[in-house]
Design an enzyme around this catalytic site. Structure first.
Site, PDB file in Angstrom:
ATOM      1  N   THR A 111       4.019  -1.080   8.616  1.00 16.57           N
ATOM      2  CA  THR A 111       5.014  -1.571   9.570  1.00 16.57           C
ATOM      3  C   THR A 111       4.423  -1.690  10.966  1.00 16.57           C
ATOM      4  O   THR A 111       4.685  -2.653  11.687  1.00 16.57           O
ATOM      5  CB  THR A 111       6.232  -0.634   9.593  1.00 16.57           C
ATOM      6  OG1 THR A 111       6.756  -0.500   8.266  1.00 16.57           O
ATOM      7  CG2 THR A 111       7.323  -1.185  10.495  1.00 16.57           C
ATOM      8  N   LYS A 123     -12.468   6.730  -6.116  1.00 16.88           N
ATOM      9  CA  LYS A 123     -13.081   7.617  -7.103  1.00 16.88           C
ATOM     10  C   LYS A 123     -14.442   8.129  -6.638  1.00 16.88           C
ATOM     11  O   LYS A 123     -14.771   9.316  -6.772  1.00 16.88           O
ATOM     12  CB  LYS A 123     -13.221   6.885  -8.439  1.00 16.88           C
ATOM     13  CG  LYS A 123     -11.887   6.552  -9.103  1.00 16.88           C
ATOM     14  CD  LYS A 123     -12.088   5.728 -10.364  1.00 16.88           C
ATOM     15  CE  LYS A 123     -10.763   5.382 -11.036  1.00 16.88           C
ATOM     16  NZ  LYS A 123     -10.918   4.557 -12.246  1.00 16.88           N
ATOM     17  N   SER A 172      -9.122   4.086 -17.590  1.00 21.25           N
ATOM     18  CA  SER A 172     -10.428   4.367 -16.997  1.00 21.25           C
ATOM     19  C   SER A 172     -11.021   5.701 -17.438  1.00 21.25           C
ATOM     20  O   SER A 172     -12.186   5.984 -17.143  1.00 21.25           O
ATOM     21  CB  SER A 172     -10.316   4.343 -15.465  1.00 21.25           C
ATOM     22  OG  SER A 172      -9.443   5.357 -15.005  1.00 21.25           O
ATOM     23  N   GLY A 192       0.826  -1.197   0.000  1.00 21.36           N
ATOM     24  CA  GLY A 192       0.000   0.000   0.000  1.00 21.36           C
ATOM     25  C   GLY A 192       0.858   1.243   0.000  1.00 21.36           C
ATOM     26  O   GLY A 192       2.094   1.166   0.082  1.00 21.36           O
ATOM     27  N   GLY A 237       0.434   2.660   7.790  1.00 20.83           N
ATOM     28  CA  GLY A 237       0.547   1.809   8.971  1.00 20.83           C
ATOM     29  C   GLY A 237       0.928   0.381   8.696  1.00 20.83           C
ATOM     30  O   GLY A 237       0.596  -0.505   9.487  1.00 20.83           O
TER      31      GLY A 237
END
Length: 805
Positions: free
Chosen positions: A372, A732, A689, A365, A370
């Site tokens: 780790t 989105k 997209s 991500g 967060g």
């Protein structure tokens, strides 16, 4: 005449009824002239001996089947025994009878006679079945040779026994003599006693003797090796003492010897696997022969220290409390419901399965979400130690596997160093930034990690420095990455990818309120009674001063605000409590840094609003088009990527092919040129997209009709007019909600993605799901396309050539 025949002749007649005694754990053979001592104490046995001693002096000796039975009956005794003569009877110091008997013949119990105070049986003698053929003679010769070999190998048999055996000519007598002396079980000796065929008895005794000879050979070899080992040890002790004396003369004794002895003692006490202890012991002994002033001594000493510092046998006990694990994850991390659910499932499987093998979790991500700290929470939930190593920029394989000891300053790799820091062999081990591994001429660290992260082979991991097998099967490995496409495929295949999404604006506000603001208050010497931060101030910081998926920048900006407040309070410019509102935030942080796109009422044709995904969340995208006199050329600007350019050309081709149904004159494509632009030209843009939005904007321009107000859209298109699903729907849609759009157009196959969006946000937007561009144009422009039948181009008939095919 043989000894056995002489003994039988000495007894004029063997009575058919004899007193009997039952013996434990022994079998008496009919060997005349060989005394057999027995200690007797049971009442029935003593009574039988008294009856025999006062009459003919004969007793029938039979073995009982169960040695624990103190009062055996007829069914508890073997049927075959030995008729014996009592040669001596006395009494020992403990008042038990000492009996010496001599076996004279085999006998069979025909029946038991009724007596209450003793065993009394009717017996018949069993004669040997003999044959004087060549096979018997060969067996007898083989028996003598094996017996001589056993006598030679066994230290407990005197050498005179060989002469005794050579003097016996009767094969039956010889087998009984050897059988009585062999170390056999009761059942095997009883089998020999019951064998009346001398040839069969010879074969069985030979078999037992051959096995005994083999055992004695092995025993002798072991004895020789042990003696040699002891001699070697004594020699080493002697040489060490000499070495100490030499060092003493040279003035080089003392500390080195004490250090070597101390290391040897520590190695002996350490709970190491056998191969590791063997390597450590060998190195310690080598230390004793090296001059402490030499560089080699330091290298060897460092190696032994590392072997001693690895926690080979230390492991922590897992808590396996899933409710507590859920509580810890919820306390440490806001949101991330899917991620936390997958981690709890992972811990549940480990609890039920019981072993250490399982998938390696890779948390992928954007920065600051967060990843780790999730690893830290897992370690806390399991009650394990936590180790983190950063792999960003690591290019040397030795960083993972260690350097070989031939190099100056060599050390173990980061895996072993992490185990040493943890102090256990089963920590939670987070390999951070695994997507940023490099490789060059020094090796490929990603390839070295293949063994580390493979549960099937990491139980014998080899570090180049230690060069002993290291069991990593108990380690819970977790990895983190920002992008998975840069991870080598073989390494990615060993991991289960868990997507950790960026935080929503509402989630950032909750994190700031519950975690960041209290932390910064504490770090700046403030408390909640002195400083009150409003929700509007937090939303203002999030929207105008940060643009990220995580909360790192948000944390820094809140720290800046708190420093400003702390300065004013310390200087006496303000008195607590201080209310932090957007005005106070702007005074502390300066001009706004980010200006999010917002809804605009687009009234001119050729403009459509799309939805885009970025690493820091969703955003809206204005697509602008215009036309000019030209030759049908399409110009694309706004730093577009190749995929987005292809989507623009596909949209133009679709419109051109449907020009008749859309009411667009053909001259537009030959006499006009078109320009498509995406604002924010400094930001690269790519992806398929935006295809739906590009096609809508171009169609709006060509038919001179504006797009429906308040509508945002996303989707990939094909030349056939199909609308394909896209990714990042959650981000989105949230961007559209924040910008104030009331209608969102999505591909039908993305309907399921709305489950990830909070219900209170979904209620503010009307969604339109489409499969074809005809539906898009009808919703966005009110154009109801009437698809005409495809026109077939007429082919010109070929001219006749005179050739026939």
């Amino acid at each position: 005449m043989s000894k056995k025949s002489t003994a039988l002749a000495a007894v004029t007649r063997i009575p058919s009824e004899l007193p009997a005694i039952a013996v434990k754990n022994a079998v008496v053979f009919p060997v005349p002239g060989m005394p057999v001592p027995l200690a007797v104490g049971r009442g029935k046995t003593l009574r039988s001996i008294e009856v025999a001693a006062t009459s003919h002096g004969l007793v029938f000796v039979v073995t009982q089947r169960d040695p624990e039975d103190e009062d055996p009956g007829p069914l508890d005794l073997y049927r075959i025994g030995t008729i014996c003569r009592i040669t001596r009877l006395g009494r020992s110091a403990d008042n038990s009878q000492e009996l010496v008997i001599e076996g004279i013949a085999r006998g069979r119990i025909e029946r038991f006679l009724e007596t209450s105070d003793r065993l009394h049986v009717e017996v018949s003698t069993l004669d040997d079945t003999r044959s004087a053929d060549a096979e018997t003679q060969a067996l007898l010769r083989n028996l003598r040779e094996l017996a001589a070999k056993v006598i030679e190998l066994s230290p407990r048999i005197p050498s005179e026994a060989h002469q005794v055996i050579e003097g016996i000519e009767d094969p039956g007598h010889l087998t009984d003599l050897i059988g009585a002396q062999m170390r056999l079980g009761v059942a095997e000796k009883q089998q020999l006693l019951e064998t009346s065929d001398v040839k069969v008895r010879l074969a069985r005794v030979i078999e037992h003797l051959a096995r005994e000879a083999e055992v004695l050979e092995i025993t002798g070899r072991i004895r020789t090796e042990v003696r040699g080992s002891l001699d070697k040890h004594q020699r080493e002790v002697f040489l060490r003492e000499q070495l100490k004396a030499i060092r003493k003369e040279l003035g080089d004794e003392g500390d080195a010897d004490e250090e070597s002895d101390e290391l040897e003692e520590r190695v002996a006490r350490a709970e190491m696997p056998e191969p590791v202890k063997k390597a450590a012991t060998k190195e310690v002994r080598r230390l004793g022969r090296i001059n402490p002033q030499s560089a080699e001594y330091t290298v060897a000493r460092t190696y032994v220290d590392w072997l001693l510092e690895v926690p080979w046998a230390r492991r922590t006990q897992d808590k396996n409390d899933l409710k507590d694990a859920q509580r810890i994850l919820d306390h440490d991390h806001y949101g991330l419901l899917k991620v936390k659910r997958r981690i709890i499932e992972f811990l549940a499987v480990r609890k039920l399965k019981g072993d250490m093998k399982g998938p390696i979790l890779c948390l992928a991500g954007p920065p600051g979400v967060g990843k780790t700290s999730l690893g830290k929470s897992v370690a806390q939930a399991l009650g394990r130690e936590f180790v983190r190593i950063s792999l960003g920029g690591v290019r040397d394989e030795a960083e993972i596997r260690g350097h070989r000891r031939t190099y100056v300053g060599a050390l173990p790799g980061r895996i072993v160093q992490g185990l040493k820091r943890a102090g256990t062999m089963n920590p939670v081990f987070v390999l951070d930034e695994i997507d940023k591994l490099g490789n060059d001429f020094r090796g490929d660290p990603a390839s070295a990690l293949l063994e580390v992260l493979d549960p099937e082979q990491n139980d014998a991991f080899s570090d180049h420095y230690l060069e002993v097998p290291i069991d990593l099967s108990g380690v819970l490995f977790m990895t983190t990455a920002n992008r998975i496409d840069t991870i080598p495929p073989a390494l990615r295949d060993r991991m289960e990818i868990i997507d950790v999404p960026g935080y929503l604006e509402e989630e950032k506000e909750a994190i700031a309120r519950g975690h960041l603001v209290p932390r910064q208050l504490e770090e700046h010497g403030l408390d909640a009674a002195q400083v009150r931060v409003s929700d509007e101030a937090l939303r203002y910081v999030i929207g105008r001063y940060t643009r990220e998926a995580g909360v790192r920048t948000l944390n820094r900006e809140i720290a800046s605000v708190m420093r400003s407040v702390a300065r004013d309070i310390a200087a006496g410019d303000v008195s607590p409590p201080v209310n932090v509102d957007p005005t106070r935030v702007r005074a502390a942080l300066g001009p706004e840094k980010h200006f999010p796109e917002s809804k605009e009422d687009v009234t001119e044709p050729g403009v459509a609003v799309g939805l885009a995904w970025t690493p820091v969340g969703g955003d809206i995208l204005f697509i602008e088009t215009t036309d000019m006199k030209g030759s049908g050329k399409l110009t694309l600007t706004g730093q577009l990527g190749e995929v987005m350019k292809e989507s623009a050309h596909a949209a133009m081709s679709f419109i051109h092919a449907r020009a008749d149904e859309l009411g667009i004159p053909e001259e537009m494509f030959s006499e006009r040129s078109f320009h498509l632009h995406l604002p924010s030209g400094g930001i690269p843009k790519d992806g398929p997209s935006a295809g739906v939005t590009i096609l809508t904007a171009l169609t709006s321009l060509l038919i001179d009709k504006p797009v429906k107000p308040g509508l945002a859209m996303t989707g990939e298109i094909t030349l056939r007019g199909m609308v394909l699903p896209v990714g990042g729907v959650k981000e989105k849609v949230l961007a559209a909600v924040r910008a104030g759009f009331t209608e969102v157009l999505l591909p039908s196959r993305n309907a399921g993605d709305l489950e990830e969006i909070p219900p209170h946000l979904l209620s503010t937007v009307q969604f339109h799901f489409v499969d074809r561009m005809d539906d898009v144009l009808q919703l966005a422009l009110g154009v109801k396309s009437k698809r005409a039948r495809p026109r077939r181009r007429k082919r010109k008939a070929p001219e006749a050539t005179g050739a026939v095919n």
